[in-house]
Design an enzyme around this catalytic site. Structure first.
Site, PDB file in Angstrom:
ATOM      1  N   GLU A 160     -12.543  -1.900   2.299  1.00 22.28           N
ATOM      2  CA  GLU A 160     -13.173  -1.652   3.616  1.00 22.28           C
ATOM      3  C   GLU A 160     -14.264  -0.577   3.545  1.00 22.28           C
ATOM      4  OE1 GLU A 160     -10.175  -1.037   6.674  1.00 22.28           O
ATOM      5  OE2 GLU A 160      -9.616  -3.149   6.619  1.00 22.28           O
ATOM      6  N   GLU A 207      -6.438  -8.981   3.993  1.00 28.27           N
ATOM      7  CA  GLU A 207      -5.585  -8.299   4.979  1.00 28.27           C
ATOM      8  C   GLU A 207      -5.621  -9.115   6.256  1.00 28.27           C
ATOM      9  OE1 GLU A 207      -5.959  -4.078   5.713  1.00 28.27           O
ATOM     10  OE2 GLU A 207      -6.574  -3.719   3.636  1.00 28.27           O
ATOM     11  N   ASN A 259      -6.702   1.673   2.726  1.00 29.35           N
ATOM     12  CA  ASN A 259      -7.432   2.933   2.871  1.00 29.35           C
ATOM     13  C   ASN A 259      -6.988   3.952   1.811  1.00 29.35           C
ATOM     14  OD1 ASN A 259      -8.624   1.774   5.109  1.00 29.35           O
ATOM     15  ND2 ASN A 259      -7.305   2.784   6.584  1.00 29.35           N
ATOM     16  N   GLU A 299       0.852  -1.193   0.000  1.00 28.39           N
ATOM     17  CA  GLU A 299       0.000   0.000   0.000  1.00 28.39           C
ATOM     18  C   GLU A 299       0.884   1.238   0.000  1.00 28.39           C
ATOM     19  OE1 GLU A 299      -2.921   0.188   3.150  1.00 28.39           O
ATOM     20  OE2 GLU A 299      -3.630   2.164   2.513  1.00 28.39           O
TER      21      GLU A 299
HETATM   22  O1  AHR Z   1      -3.071  -2.458   6.387  1.00 22.93           O
HETATM   23  C1  AHR Z   1      -3.304  -1.225   7.021  1.00 22.93           C
HETATM   24  C2  AHR Z   1      -4.722  -0.724   6.855  1.00 22.93           C
HETATM   25  O2  AHR Z   1      -5.585  -1.578   7.562  1.00 22.93           O
HETATM   26  C3  AHR Z   1      -5.295  -0.720   5.455  1.00 22.93           C
HETATM   27  O3  AHR Z   1      -4.986   0.432   4.757  1.00 22.93           O
HETATM   28  C4  AHR Z   1      -6.760  -0.809   5.700  1.00 22.93           C
HETATM   29  O4  AHR Z   1      -7.448  -1.421   4.654  1.00 22.93           O
HETATM   30  C5  AHR Z   1      -6.891  -1.528   7.011  1.00 22.93           C
HETATM   31  O5  AHR Z   1      -7.733  -0.885   7.881  1.00 22.93           O
END
Ligand code: AHR
Length: 501
Positions: A176, A295, A73, A28
């Site tokens: 999410e 995740e 996110n 990310e």
């Molecule tokens: O992996 C860290 C964060 O955790 C990600 O950006 C999000 O999708 C989750 O809440």
């Protein structure tokens, strides 16, 4: 001495085939995962594209398969166009999710190049922004990435230097979207409709794409299960997977519950399977929706950041958890949980890959090293291929605050195509060794190839910049394989890989 834990393996009693995508990971635009993690032009090990070859070497050793990108996110405010074309012309933007500034010096082309160098099994798993954006931008990205030539967007990719399409098969429809923290957060019905329309349009371009609808960002969400039911009712015929996310950490000094985190992960998986199948039954559909646990990890989200960080800083040191042996044993147990449900969990991503709650750490301009959690993942990815055998343990138990009475032994076994079997086992007991006996019924196994153990007299031991090789697996002592029975002693608080041929 604790009483012996036992189970029986038989080749006719199986869970299912392991999909290699079970050993996925996640990159990310967050903290230093991308910038100074995988990508650092000017680093002594950087290749022509600015990718750190020291990190690539460790990634290949780790063995991740599907690599999810660009968030998280982050994706819910991301404009993919910012990350393509000449690097010096790319805009700097605010990233609302992590309150940082994104330089966009790494984007889609760099990610695809990275994936191609990340190992023979690595494949891109691309997320589209369904937070601030919608159907149009998703199909534009798909056209830019995957259409061979002859349209404005495919020609734009070609003019940027990539003549061949990227061939991205696996796509996440947002991230999410159930979470109030998500930019562009939606109700289940709002998201379900948008995901359905996005999926329909993406399939008009290519019916063969594989699509993941957002499930819950945790089993503790108030909307959990109702969210999945509503979203799947809207999308059932249009998607292939629903996502699950879960992070675990030790809370209030309750180590026994932390060590039993996989109890929660397994129950989360089983509830999502039940919900998918319930919606399928209601819709009179024979189709099965699989699970993308895209995740998962140990993440100490309540620990204060030891590094000073300013708002809107570029590539700040955030979420840089330094993992202990205890954390690695829990990660091993979470891998066991995924394998035990390999019939329905066909994609899973360790979040994340480098620096950010990651198995690999780097220093800008300096070293790259393996965290403790690197080892269970690398071993599971290497030896956890084939058919998962059904393991029903008879184990001594321990009372835990969160999960009640739990088995001290957590285990699974995978039979490779060549008939060799690998047993993965965790002893959750903090203080006592656990004797283990495995009856190998109907399996032609005569040789104990290896018993590898991750454990330490100091359960807090960690690998750090200063001491990068403090923790590594060692050979177990005393295991035997005679007359079709494997006998071993599992050290207290240990992750074990026992290979039989
Ligand atoms: O992996 C860290 C964060 O955790 C990600 O950006 C999000 O999708 C989750 O809440």
């Amino acid at each position: 001495m604790t009483r012996t834990a036992r189970f029986t393996l038989h080749p006719d009693f199986t869970v299912g085939e392991v999909n290699p995508r079970l050993f996925g990971s996640f990159v990310e635009h967050l903290g230093r995962c991308v910038h100074t993690g995988v990508h650092e032009p000017g680093h002594p090990s950087a290749d022509d594209a600015g990718l750190r070859t020291d990190v690539l070497g460790l990634i290949r050793e780790l063995g991740p398969t599907a690599i999810r990108y660009p968030g998280g996110n982050f994706v819910s405010g991301y404009r993919w166009e910012d990350g393509v074309g000449p690097v010096d012309e790319r805009p700097r933007r605010l990233d609302l999710a992590w309150k940082t500034t994104e330089s966009n010096r790494f984007g889609l082309a760099e990610f695809i190049d990275f994936v191609r160098k990340a190992g023979p099994e690595a494949e891109p798993m691309m997320a589209v922004n369904l937070g601030t954006r919608g159907v149009a931008e998703a199909i534009e990205l798909q056209e830019y990435a995957n259409h061979p030539a002859g349209t404005e967007l495919s020609e734009r990719r070609r003019s940027h230097g990539d003549k061949d399409p990227y061939g991205i098969r696996l796509w996440c429809l947002g991230n999410e979207m159930d979470g109030p923290w998500q930019t562009g957060h939606k109700t289940a019905r709002e998201y379900g409709r948008l995901a359905a329309e996005t999926a329909r349009a993406m399939r008009q371009i290519d019916p063969g794409v594989e699509l993941v609808a957002c499930g819950s960002s945790g089993s503790g969400m108030d909307t959990f299960a109702a969210w999945e039911a509503t979203v799947l009712t809207e999308t059932y015929d249009l998607v292939d997977y629903v996502s699950l996310h879960a992070y675990y950490w030790e809370q209030d000094g309750d180590r026994d519950s932390f060590l039993a985190s996989a109890v929660d992960m397994e129950s989360f998986i089983e509830k999502v399977v039940a919900t998918c199948d319930h919606v399928g039954a209601k819709l009179k559909s024979d189709k099965k929706i699989n699970l993308s646990f895209d995740e998962w990890n140990v993440w100490y989200m309540d620990r204060p950041n030891p590094h000073e960080v300013e708002e809107w800083q570029e590539a700040p040191r955030i979420l840089e958890d330094v993992y202990s042996v205890t954390d690695a044993v829990v990660v091993g147990s979470l891998l066991i949980a995924l394998l035990r449900h390999a019939d329905r969990v066909t994609v899973a991503c360790l979040a994340q890959l480098v620096n950010v709650i990651a198995p690999i750490m780097t220093e800008p301009g300096g070293a790259a090293w393996r965290q403790t959690t690197f080892f269970p993942f690398a071993q599971a990815s290497r030896y956890g291929r084939g058919t998962v055998l059904d393991v029903r343990v008879d184990s001594p138990t321990r009372e835990t605050r969160k999960y009640g009475e739990t088995d001290l032994l957590h285990a699974t076994a995978v039979r490779a195509d060549d008939g060799t079997v690998t047993v993965f086992a965790v002893n959750r007991c903090l203080t006592e060794p656990l004797p283990l006996e495995v009856l190998l019924s109907g399996l032609d196994l005569t040789t104990l190839v290896e018993h590898s153990v991750l454990a330490d007299a100091d359960p807090e031991a960690r690998n750090t910049l200063e001491d990068q090789n403090r923790v590594a697996p060692h050979a177990g002592e005393g295991a035997t394989l005679t007359d079709g029975t494997l006998r071993a002693t599992l050290e207290p608080l240990s992750w074990n890989v026992i290979r039989l041929a």
